[in-house]
Design a protein around this motif. Structure first.
Motif, PDB file in Angstrom:
ATOM      1  N   LEU A   1      -8.983   4.521  -1.676  1.00 40.08           N
ATOM      2  CA  LEU A   1      -8.517   5.367  -0.575  1.00 40.08           C
ATOM      3  C   LEU A   1      -7.923   6.667  -1.107  1.00 40.08           C
ATOM      4  O   LEU A   1      -8.157   7.752  -0.551  1.00 40.08           O
ATOM      5  CB  LEU A   1      -7.492   4.608   0.269  1.00 40.08           C
ATOM      6  N   ILE A   2      -7.174   6.573  -2.190  1.00 39.12           N
ATOM      7  CA  ILE A   2      -6.609   7.774  -2.822  1.00 39.12           C
ATOM      8  C   ILE A   2      -7.730   8.687  -3.316  1.00 39.12           C
ATOM      9  O   ILE A   2      -7.668   9.913  -3.173  1.00 39.12           O
ATOM     10  CB  ILE A   2      -5.664   7.373  -3.976  1.00 39.12           C
ATOM     11  N   VAL A   3      -8.770   8.096  -3.892  1.00 40.60           N
ATOM     12  CA  VAL A   3      -9.910   8.886  -4.368  1.00 40.60           C
ATOM     13  C   VAL A   3     -10.578   9.619  -3.212  1.00 40.60           C
ATOM     14  O   VAL A   3     -10.941  10.808  -3.334  1.00 40.60           O
ATOM     15  CB  VAL A   3     -10.922   7.977  -5.095  1.00 40.60           C
ATOM     16  N   VAL A   4     -10.749   8.955  -2.075  1.00 43.21           N
ATOM     17  CA  VAL A   4     -11.361   9.600  -0.906  1.00 43.21           C
ATOM     18  C   VAL A   4     -10.504  10.776  -0.441  1.00 43.21           C
ATOM     19  O   VAL A   4     -11.027  11.847  -0.077  1.00 43.21           O
ATOM     20  CB  VAL A   4     -11.558   8.577   0.227  1.00 43.21           C
ATOM     21  N   LEU A   5      -9.185  10.619  -0.457  1.00 49.30           N
ATOM     22  CA  LEU A   5      -8.293  11.720  -0.072  1.00 49.30           C
ATOM     23  C   LEU A   5      -8.420  12.892  -1.039  1.00 49.30           C
ATOM     24  O   LEU A   5      -8.416  14.057  -0.627  1.00 49.30           O
ATOM     25  CB  LEU A   5      -6.841  11.218  -0.017  1.00 49.30           C
ATOM     26  N   VAL A   6      -8.539  12.580  -2.341  1.00 47.79           N
ATOM     27  CA  VAL A   6      -8.720  13.642  -3.339  1.00 47.79           C
ATOM     28  C   VAL A   6     -10.028  14.388  -3.088  1.00 47.79           C
ATOM     29  O   VAL A   6     -10.081  15.631  -3.159  1.00 47.79           O
ATOM     30  CB  VAL A   6      -8.688  13.046  -4.769  1.00 47.79           C
TER      31      VAL A   6
ATOM     32  N   MET B   1     -17.215  -0.893  -7.241  1.00 50.21           N
ATOM     33  CA  MET B   1     -16.779   0.189  -6.349  1.00 50.21           C
ATOM     34  C   MET B   1     -15.619   0.963  -6.964  1.00 50.21           C
ATOM     35  O   MET B   1     -15.509   2.183  -6.799  1.00 50.21           O
ATOM     36  CB  MET B   1     -16.403  -0.384  -4.973  1.00 50.21           C
ATOM     37  N   LEU B   2     -14.753   0.256  -7.691  1.00 53.73           N
ATOM     38  CA  LEU B   2     -13.670   0.932  -8.410  1.00 53.73           C
ATOM     39  C   LEU B   2     -14.229   1.855  -9.490  1.00 53.73           C
ATOM     40  O   LEU B   2     -13.775   3.003  -9.642  1.00 53.73           O
ATOM     41  CB  LEU B   2     -12.731  -0.106  -9.029  1.00 53.73           C
ATOM     42  N   PHE B   3     -15.208   1.371 -10.230  1.00 56.91           N
ATOM     43  CA  PHE B   3     -15.800   2.198 -11.279  1.00 56.91           C
ATOM     44  C   PHE B   3     -16.485   3.424 -10.679  1.00 56.91           C
ATOM     45  O   PHE B   3     -16.438   4.523 -11.253  1.00 56.91           O
ATOM     46  CB  PHE B   3     -16.810   1.376 -12.092  1.00 56.91           C
ATOM     47  N   LYS B   4     -17.117   3.268  -9.525  1.00 54.63           N
ATOM     48  CA  LYS B   4     -17.735   4.423  -8.860  1.00 54.63           C
ATOM     49  C   LYS B   4     -16.678   5.440  -8.465  1.00 54.63           C
ATOM     50  O   LYS B   4     -16.880   6.657  -8.606  1.00 54.63           O
ATOM     51  CB  LYS B   4     -18.523   3.966  -7.637  1.00 54.63           C
ATOM     52  N   ALA B   5     -15.534   4.969  -7.978  1.00 53.67           N
ATOM     53  CA  ALA B   5     -14.442   5.876  -7.634  1.00 53.67           C
ATOM     54  C   ALA B   5     -13.928   6.612  -8.870  1.00 53.67           C
ATOM     55  O   ALA B   5     -13.641   7.818  -8.826  1.00 53.67           O
ATOM     56  CB  ALA B   5     -13.314   5.094  -6.967  1.00 53.67           C
TER      57      ALA B   5
ATOM     58  N   LEU C   1     -13.732   0.673   1.616  1.00 55.13           N
ATOM     59  CA  LEU C   1     -12.540   0.924   2.436  1.00 55.13           C
ATOM     60  C   LEU C   1     -12.563   0.137   3.742  1.00 55.13           C
ATOM     61  O   LEU C   1     -11.526  -0.047   4.368  1.00 55.13           O
ATOM     62  CB  LEU C   1     -12.427   2.424   2.735  1.00 55.13           C
ATOM     63  N   THR C   2     -13.746  -0.323   4.162  1.00 57.65           N
ATOM     64  CA  THR C   2     -13.823  -1.119   5.398  1.00 57.65           C
ATOM     65  C   THR C   2     -13.046  -2.424   5.288  1.00 57.65           C
ATOM     66  O   THR C   2     -12.628  -2.995   6.290  1.00 57.65           O
ATOM     67  CB  THR C   2     -15.288  -1.433   5.732  1.00 57.65           C
ATOM     68  N   TRP C   3     -12.847  -2.895   4.058  1.00 58.47           N
ATOM     69  CA  TRP C   3     -12.087  -4.129   3.869  1.00 58.47           C
ATOM     70  C   TRP C   3     -10.610  -3.936   4.185  1.00 58.47           C
ATOM     71  O   TRP C   3      -9.862  -4.907   4.310  1.00 58.47           O
ATOM     72  CB  TRP C   3     -12.244  -4.641   2.439  1.00 58.47           C
ATOM     73  N   GLY C   4     -10.185  -2.707   4.314  1.00 57.94           N
ATOM     74  CA  GLY C   4      -8.789  -2.449   4.686  1.00 57.94           C
ATOM     75  C   GLY C   4      -8.437  -2.975   6.063  1.00 57.94           C
ATOM     76  O   GLY C   4      -7.276  -3.275   6.345  1.00 57.94           O
ATOM     77  N   PHE C   5      -9.456  -3.092   6.951  1.00 60.40           N
ATOM     78  CA  PHE C   5      -9.192  -3.657   8.279  1.00 60.40           C
ATOM     79  C   PHE C   5      -8.804  -5.136   8.194  1.00 60.40           C
ATOM     80  O   PHE C   5      -8.241  -5.685   9.136  1.00 60.40           O
ATOM     81  CB  PHE C   5     -10.422  -3.504   9.179  1.00 60.40           C
TER      82      PHE C   5
ATOM     83  N   ALA D   1      -6.856   0.285  -2.106  1.00 62.86           N
ATOM     84  CA  ALA D   1      -5.814   1.321  -2.102  1.00 62.86           C
ATOM     85  C   ALA D   1      -6.155   2.461  -3.062  1.00 62.86           C
ATOM     86  O   ALA D   1      -6.002   3.644  -2.724  1.00 62.86           O
ATOM     87  CB  ALA D   1      -4.468   0.693  -2.468  1.00 62.86           C
ATOM     88  N   VAL D   2      -6.614   2.133  -4.277  1.00 61.19           N
ATOM     89  CA  VAL D   2      -7.000   3.163  -5.257  1.00 61.19           C
ATOM     90  C   VAL D   2      -8.169   3.996  -4.728  1.00 61.19           C
ATOM     91  O   VAL D   2      -8.166   5.239  -4.825  1.00 61.19           O
ATOM     92  CB  VAL D   2      -7.360   2.508  -6.610  1.00 61.19           C
TER      93      VAL D   2
END
Length: 695
Positions: A574-579, A491-495, A616-620, A571-572
């Motif tokens: 989440l930043i990508v989604v904001l971008v 998932m990090l590599f996809k981001a 990002l669902t794991w943030g809960f 966290a990383v």
């Protein structure tokens, strides 16, 4: 003649004394729990077999007298058209009876032969009005004169209530100088009514505060106990133990260990009281004392005051441990072995608030909870001196979360299999560019990692963690750890690919190089972390938990090898989604409201698609780690992550218009081929060939 009559009188006196002593000895040889025998040899039960004879009307009450030689009555309440016992005050004890054998001639039997006759007093003994007066007069040094009468009495509800008041009076009036001998006698009396055979009778005592009065009385009496040696085992009864030692600011960390049985057949239950070194530094150089008292059965009878917010019963699941410490000490660490060791027996650390007469959850904080043992950090005050663990009242919550997890994992596994089938079906039609190729490589590897991790999770959750299966359990943990980490790193590599697609426009990386980087990140990093974790912690027996096949937390904090990488990646991402959300918004001069709505919809769609794909669902999960978190967060976390496979299928595959177009083309081509085959089979040429073969 005078000498002869005096000798005859002495002989008669000695015969009378010996007869009385013989009768007294026959009584004190009765063991704890034995019932008093009437002259006919029948036990005095203090109860009556007959119930009320009148009509049983709902909620109506009646009473019946106690058996012979017992004072009081038995109360009955009509419930479901049957008379059921509700209260009992039958008692055979009294202040007069407690000291009856300690007054008069029997008290003189030990030294009567050497006492001159003119000193012997044959007058009637003085009336003893209260317990304190009787003890001061008959046994002020050790309080032993009341033990035999109490231990030979039956533990009826009335007698239990009497003994509680007896102990309460002693704690109030005679606790100015408590010696080891006094504490032993006091505990023998308390042990009699804490016996497992007496537990059922506590429920019928009219005074519902009797159990808390007993606990408070014992604690108050122990406050004044003097300890002479450095460490002492003061009381060692079956149902109450007392230990103590001297402490000062130079003392290293101290602990008191208890091992007691809740009844005569089960194995011992362990408990431990620890005073941390940082607390001991608060003491003055002169010696102080630390005392602890353990009760294995008190938890079963300790009744809480009515609580409006607590409707479910809160059974105690360990020893009740009381402590007496210097005022400067405020924090202690207690370890409890669970009585109920079932998998669903979740624990809650509590302290008994003597003024509120209930368990206080705020007094303690749980440090760890494994299958058989719970460690608590508790605050010691003058009103909270006793501690234990309760069975958590959240069993229904656990079942709900288990159902969600079970159903969600089943749906996820089926969804991930379907996702891989679809990807295999349309692969050649959707991987036309380097970016699209790597995007679908990420989707496939995310699906494979999550699918494999879920399978290992199911294996681990149903695994039996016995010693002979240790190696197998280690293997289950390793592969679960590895594939869950692979999920996050893919998932990090996809981001990173998304950022690469946004920022890098003119220069593109070669497909082979991107593949190498992707597999290095997706599988190489997880493999390094998983292998390092097992290599460091397994030799110390700190890799796996005692109660489950998963990473240890209590001893080596091996779980951090999963939690830290996962949370950093979330966290990383989440930043990508904001971008992506910012990049999606392209404001233009004079844009209409409909265009603004379209932009908002496009941003929402991108966020919805990326949230499950980037984990990002794991943030809960962070919210669920906070103590006192609402049940809503636990349910949301369970729903989002148990159904993550379904969300990947929905947002990563089905909602991709290119995949839908490829599926339509694939289905159209299949339909075209089937129609061509049908037409070919029905053509005239084939028909003539068929006729020729038949001819």
């Amino acid at each position: 003649m005078k000498m002869k009559s005096q000798a005859t009188m002495i002989c008669c006196l000695m015969f009378f004394l010996s007869t009385e002593c013989s009768h007294y000895r026959s009584k004190i040889h009765l063991k704890a729990g034995d019932k008093l025998q009437s002259p006919e040899g029948k036990p005095k039960t203090g109860r009556i077999q007959e119930k009320c004879h009148g009509p049983c009307i709902s909620s109506s009450n009646c009473s019946q007298p106690c058996a012979k030689d017992f004072r009081g009555e038995i109360g009955f309440t009509c419930n479901q058209k049957k008379w059921q016992k509700s209260t009992e005050t039958c008692t055979s004890l009294s202040v007069e009876k407690l000291f009856k054998d300690s007054t008069g001639a029997s008290r003189l039997s030990v030294a009567a032969a050497s006492i001159p006759l003119h000193i012997l007093d044959f007058r009637a003994p003085e009336n003893i009005e209260n317990v304190a007066q009787g003890i001061r007069k008959n046994c002020p040094l050790d309080y032993a004169c009341i033990i035999d009468v109490v231990k030979s009495s039956e533990t009826t509800s009335g007698n239990i209530a009497f003994i509680v008041e007896l102990l309460k009076n002693i704690s109030t009036d005679l606790s100015d100088d408590v010696t080891r001998e006094k504490m032993k006698s006091y505990s023998e009396v308390a042990n009699h009514i804490l016996d497992t055979a007496a537990i059922s009778n506590w429920a019928f005592i009219p005074n519902k505060n009797a159990s808390s009065d007993l606990l408070q009385s014992v604690n108050l009496f122990a406050r004044h106990l003097h300890i002479h040696n450095k460490s002492e085992n003061i009381v060692n009864e079956l149902f109450i133990q007392t230990k103590g030692f001297h402490i000062n600011h130079n003392t290293s960390e101290k602990s008191l260990n208890f091992s007691m049985s809740t009844n005569n057949t089960t194995e011992d239950i362990l408990g431990m009281v620890q005073i941390p070194r940082q607390e001991l530094r608060k003491l003055w150089p002169n010696a102080s004392r630390a005392i602890s008292i353990a009760f294995p059965t008190l938890g079963a009878i300790l009744r809480e005051a009515h609580l409006q917010n607590v409707s479910l019963p809160r059974p105690v699941n360990g020893l009740v441990l009381s402590v007496v410490l210097p005022e400067k000490l405020q924090e202690i660490v207690l370890t409890f072995e669970k009585i109920n060791k079932s998998r669903n027996a979740r624990a809650q650390c509590v302290g008994w608030h003597s003024k509120k007469r209930r368990w206080d959850e705020k007094a303690c904080q749980m440090i760890s909870d494994i299958k058989n043992e719970v460690k608590c950090r508790c605050n010691y005050t003058s009103t909270v001196m006793s501690f234990s663990i309760l069975m958590s009242p959240k069993s229904m919550t656990d079942k709900v979360l288990d159902y969600i997890t079970c159903i969600g994992l089943s749906v996820s596994i089926l969804s991930l299999v379907l996702c891989l089938i679809i990807e295999a079906t349309v692969w050649s039609r959707v991987v036309v560019t380097e970016i699209s190729y790597m995007r679908h490589v990420c989707i496939v590897n995310i699906a494979v990692s999550l699918l494999t991790a879920n399978v290992w999770f199911i294996i681990g959750s149903n695994f039996n963690t016995k010693a002979q299966d240790h190696n197998m359990c280690v293997a289950v943990i390793f592969f679960s750890h590895f594939f869950y980490l692979s999920l996050f790193f893919w998932m990090l590599f996809k981001a990173l690919l998304i950022i690469y697609g946004i920022l890098v426009i003119f220069r593109r990386m070669m497909k082979s190089r991107m593949m190498v980087i992707g597999f290095a990140i997706g599988y190489g990093c997880p493999l390094i972390i998983a292998v390092t974790t097992v290599a460091i912690t397994e030799p110390k027996n700190g890799y796996m938990r005692l109660e489950a096949c998963w990473l240890n937390w209590d001893n080596t904090k091996a779980l951090l090898a999963f939690a830290i990488p996962a949370l950093v990646i979330v966290a990383v991402n989440l930043i990508v989604v904001l971008v992506v959300a910012i990049n999606t918004q392209r404001p233009s001069i004079g844009s209409s409201k409909s265009q603004d709505v379209a932009i908002i919809m496009r941003i929402s769609k991108n966020v919805a698609i990326l949230t499950p794909l980037l984990g990002l669902t794991w943030g809960f999960g962070i919210a669920t780690l906070i103590e006192g978190t609402s049940l809503t967060f636990h349910i949301i976390f369970a729903l989002l992550n148990a159904f993550q496979g379904f969300f990947i299928l929905l947002f990563g595959t089905i909602m991709d218009h290119k995949i839908r177009d490829a599926l339509r083309m694939r289905m159209s081509s299949l339909k075209g081929k089937s129609r061509a085959a049908e037409n070919a089979s029905l053509s005239p040429t084939n028909g003539s060939k068929l006729m020729n073969r038949q001819g």
